[in-house]
Scaffold this motif. Structure first.
Motif, PDB file in Angstrom:
ATOM      1  N   ARG A   1      68.418  23.781  50.213  1.00  0.00           N
ATOM      2  CA  ARG A   1      68.476  22.328  50.311  1.00  0.00           C
ATOM      3  C   ARG A   1      68.129  21.845  51.719  1.00  0.00           C
ATOM      4  N   LEU A   2      68.657  22.512  52.718  1.00  0.00           N
ATOM      5  CA  LEU A   2      68.370  22.102  54.091  1.00  0.00           C
ATOM      6  C   LEU A   2      66.905  22.341  54.445  1.00  0.00           C
ATOM      7  N   CYS A   3      66.367  23.451  53.980  1.00  0.00           N
ATOM      8  CA  CYS A   3      64.950  23.735  54.254  1.00  0.00           C
ATOM      9  C   CYS A   3      64.035  22.727  53.579  1.00  0.00           C
ATOM     10  N   GLU A   4      64.374  22.328  52.364  1.00  0.00           N
ATOM     11  CA  GLU A   4      63.589  21.317  51.675  1.00  0.00           C
ATOM     12  C   GLU A   4      63.634  20.001  52.444  1.00  0.00           C
ATOM     13  N   GLU A   5      64.808  19.624  52.884  1.00  0.00           N
ATOM     14  CA  GLU A   5      64.967  18.348  53.583  1.00  0.00           C
ATOM     15  C   GLU A   5      64.260  18.363  54.932  1.00  0.00           C
ATOM     16  N   LEU A   6      64.245  19.516  55.620  1.00  0.00           N
ATOM     17  CA  LEU A   6      63.644  19.626  56.948  1.00  0.00           C
ATOM     18  C   LEU A   6      62.193  20.091  56.900  1.00  0.00           C
ATOM     19  N   ASP A   7      61.669  20.296  55.683  1.00  0.00           N
ATOM     20  CA  ASP A   7      60.271  20.709  55.510  1.00  0.00           C
ATOM     21  C   ASP A   7      59.957  21.970  56.325  1.00  0.00           C
ATOM     22  N   VAL A   8      60.814  22.967  56.189  1.00  0.00           N
ATOM     23  CA  VAL A   8      60.628  24.221  56.912  1.00  0.00           C
ATOM     24  C   VAL A   8      59.553  25.045  56.187  1.00  0.00           C
ATOM     25  N   PRO A   9      58.553  25.575  56.894  1.00  0.00           N
ATOM     26  CA  PRO A   9      57.538  26.410  56.247  1.00  0.00           C
ATOM     27  C   PRO A   9      58.169  27.617  55.556  1.00  0.00           C
ATOM     28  N   LEU A  10      57.522  28.093  54.496  1.00  0.00           N
ATOM     29  CA  LEU A  10      58.105  29.164  53.697  1.00  0.00           C
ATOM     30  C   LEU A  10      58.320  30.439  54.505  1.00  0.00           C
ATOM     31  N   ARG A  11      57.428  30.756  55.407  1.00  0.00           N
ATOM     32  CA  ARG A  11      57.596  31.965  56.222  1.00  0.00           C
ATOM     33  C   ARG A  11      58.894  31.882  57.029  1.00  0.00           C
ATOM     34  N   GLU A  12      59.163  30.706  57.603  1.00  0.00           N
ATOM     35  CA  GLU A  12      60.373  30.521  58.392  1.00  0.00           C
ATOM     36  C   GLU A  12      61.615  30.449  57.505  1.00  0.00           C
ATOM     37  N   ARG A  13      61.453  29.982  56.267  1.00  0.00           N
ATOM     38  CA  ARG A  13      62.592  29.970  55.341  1.00  0.00           C
ATOM     39  C   ARG A  13      63.057  31.394  55.062  1.00  0.00           C
ATOM     40  N   ASN A  14      62.115  32.304  54.888  1.00  0.00           N
ATOM     41  CA  ASN A  14      62.499  33.703  54.686  1.00  0.00           C
ATOM     42  C   ASN A  14      63.335  34.211  55.858  1.00  0.00           C
TER      43      ASN A  14
ATOM     44  N   ALA B   1      68.521  38.225  51.006  1.00  0.00           N
ATOM     45  CA  ALA B   1      67.154  38.717  50.855  1.00  0.00           C
ATOM     46  C   ALA B   1      66.184  37.538  50.906  1.00  0.00           C
ATOM     47  N   PRO B   2      64.995  37.739  51.448  1.00  0.00           N
ATOM     48  CA  PRO B   2      63.992  36.670  51.450  1.00  0.00           C
ATOM     49  C   PRO B   2      63.652  36.236  50.030  1.00  0.00           C
ATOM     50  N   VAL B   3      63.266  34.995  49.891  1.00  0.00           N
ATOM     51  CA  VAL B   3      62.986  34.417  48.572  1.00  0.00           C
ATOM     52  C   VAL B   3      61.494  34.386  48.268  1.00  0.00           C
ATOM     53  N   HIS B   4      60.678  34.129  49.285  1.00  0.00           N
ATOM     54  CA  HIS B   4      59.269  33.836  49.054  1.00  0.00           C
ATOM     55  C   HIS B   4      58.383  35.050  49.322  1.00  0.00           C
ATOM     56  N   ALA B   5      57.607  35.419  48.336  1.00  0.00           N
ATOM     57  CA  ALA B   5      56.669  36.537  48.467  1.00  0.00           C
ATOM     58  C   ALA B   5      55.484  36.136  49.342  1.00  0.00           C
ATOM     59  N   GLU B   6      54.780  37.134  49.855  1.00  0.00           N
ATOM     60  CA  GLU B   6      53.565  36.895  50.639  1.00  0.00           C
ATOM     61  C   GLU B   6      52.477  37.805  50.104  1.00  0.00           C
ATOM     62  N   ARG B   7      51.626  37.254  49.265  1.00  0.00           N
ATOM     63  CA  ARG B   7      50.547  38.024  48.648  1.00  0.00           C
ATOM     64  C   ARG B   7      49.277  37.943  49.487  1.00  0.00           C
ATOM     65  N   ALA B   8      48.398  38.901  49.292  1.00  0.00           N
ATOM     66  CA  ALA B   8      47.084  38.820  49.918  1.00  0.00           C
ATOM     67  C   ALA B   8      46.311  37.654  49.298  1.00  0.00           C
ATOM     68  N   PHE B   9      45.392  37.071  50.047  1.00  0.00           N
ATOM     69  CA  PHE B   9      44.627  35.925  49.562  1.00  0.00           C
ATOM     70  C   PHE B   9      43.938  36.236  48.239  1.00  0.00           C
ATOM     71  N   ASP B  10      43.363  37.429  48.111  1.00  0.00           N
ATOM     72  CA  ASP B  10      42.648  37.787  46.892  1.00  0.00           C
ATOM     73  C   ASP B  10      43.574  38.024  45.708  1.00  0.00           C
TER      74      ASP B  10
ATOM     75  N   VAL C   1      54.160  32.489  50.527  1.00  0.00           N
ATOM     76  CA  VAL C   1      53.944  32.246  51.952  1.00  0.00           C
ATOM     77  C   VAL C   1      52.465  32.058  52.268  1.00  0.00           C
ATOM     78  N   THR C   2      51.622  32.914  51.734  1.00  0.00           N
ATOM     79  CA  THR C   2      50.185  32.807  51.996  1.00  0.00           C
ATOM     80  C   THR C   2      49.643  31.472  51.518  1.00  0.00           C
ATOM     81  N   LEU C   3      50.031  31.088  50.303  1.00  0.00           N
ATOM     82  CA  LEU C   3      49.546  29.829  49.736  1.00  0.00           C
ATOM     83  C   LEU C   3      50.043  28.637  50.547  1.00  0.00           C
ATOM     84  N   ASP C   4      51.262  28.719  51.043  1.00  0.00           N
ATOM     85  CA  ASP C   4      51.842  27.656  51.848  1.00  0.00           C
ATOM     86  C   ASP C   4      51.050  27.429  53.129  1.00  0.00           C
ATOM     87  N   GLU C   5      50.374  28.472  53.617  1.00  0.00           N
ATOM     88  CA  GLU C   5      49.684  28.387  54.908  1.00  0.00           C
ATOM     89  C   GLU C   5      48.180  28.158  54.780  1.00  0.00           C
TER      90      GLU C   5
END
Length: 262
Positions: free
Chosen positions: A58-71, A80-89, A236-240
């Motif tokens: 909730r705090l991350c959503e309100e503060l618009d924290v990037p997914l990498r930093e949320r992890n 445990a981290p929530v957001h996966a980081e896949r390769a672009f392909d 994470v990749t998609l977020d960036e």
């Protein structure tokens, strides 16, 4: 799954306070928006209370924290981290959507970049600009801003270099302030260290946007751009990822781009 390293250095409360201050929000403002008491938020920031996973979300959503930093925040709180980081392909439908935008934007240039401005994909029209770069600036991953402002890069062909350089540097400073992305501070320092062009390095005046005026072997181009990002990313990749699409700023440029595509 890749995560940020900031969590290893700071407690979760300190990290959350840093993001609140970065967003210039008061404890009262954030606590009301995130539906918790100001006292509870104060206890979290000072380490007297450990936030739940849901509270971090909730705090991350309100503060618009990037997914990498949320992890990193989840790790700092012992989760445990929530957001996966896949390769672009490996982004599936999202990767296909990026390619559709790039292809559909022909004959005008378009490219996709990550948060550090490394080129992930580009359309054929973008190749017109890449041909003007020396080999040392085209080694993957190509950094688009380095290739643009480096003394041996496209800067030699940009007619309004002083204006465009100032615009780019302001944009990177704002991006660094918003995301705190790793590698951006170093890139900004490098770009600021390049030779400063004289104030005479300006192109024709445009009262709508700051265009990119560039001399090419086909003629002079005047381009404006838009930036597209994915809504509601969970990876994470998609977020960036940002898709930069360039459009002709005048009829002459539009005709030149059509002719260059033939």
């Amino acid at each position: 799954m890749t995560t940020t390293n900031t969590a290893a250095a700071e407690p979760v409360g300190v990290l959350l306070r840093g993001w609140r201050q970065r967003r210039r929000r008061s404890q009262l403002d954030v606590s009301i928006a995130a539906e918790l008491s100001t006292r509870h938020l104060s206890c979290i920031e000072t380490g007297r209370a450990n936030p739940s996973r849901e509270m971090i979300r909730r705090l991350c959503e309100e503060l618009d924290v990037p997914l990498r930093e949320r992890n990193g925040l989840y790790l700092a709180a012992g989760y445990a981290p929530v957001h996966a980081e896949r390769a672009f392909d490996d982004l599936g439908a999202a990767r296909a959507a990026v390619q559709a935008v790039l292809t559909g934007h022909e004959p005008n240039p378009a490219l996709a970049v990550n948060v550090r401005w490394e080129m992930l994909a580009a359309n054929r029209a973008m190749g017109l600009f890449l041909t003007y770069l020396p080999p040392e600036l085209t080694q993957p991953p190509v950094n688009v801003l380095r290739a643009t402002l480096h003394p041996d890069g496209l800067s030699r062909r940009i007619r309004n270099l002083a204006q465009w350089r100032a615009h780019v540097l302001r944009r990177v400073r704002r991006q660094l302030e918003r995301t705190s992305a790793g590698g951006l501070a170093e890139l900004l320092a490098e770009l600021e260290g390049y030779p400063t062009p004289g104030s005479s390095a300006t192109g024709p005046v445009n009262d709508l946007v700051v265009p990119l005026h560039m001399a090419t072997d086909h003629g002079e181009l005047a381009l404006l751009y838009t930036t597209t990002v994915f809504g509601s990313p969970r990876d994470v990749t998609l977020d960036e990822i940002a898709v930069e699409t360039f459009f002709p700023a005048d009829r002459a440029t539009a005709a030149l781009m059509r002719a260059a595509a033939l």
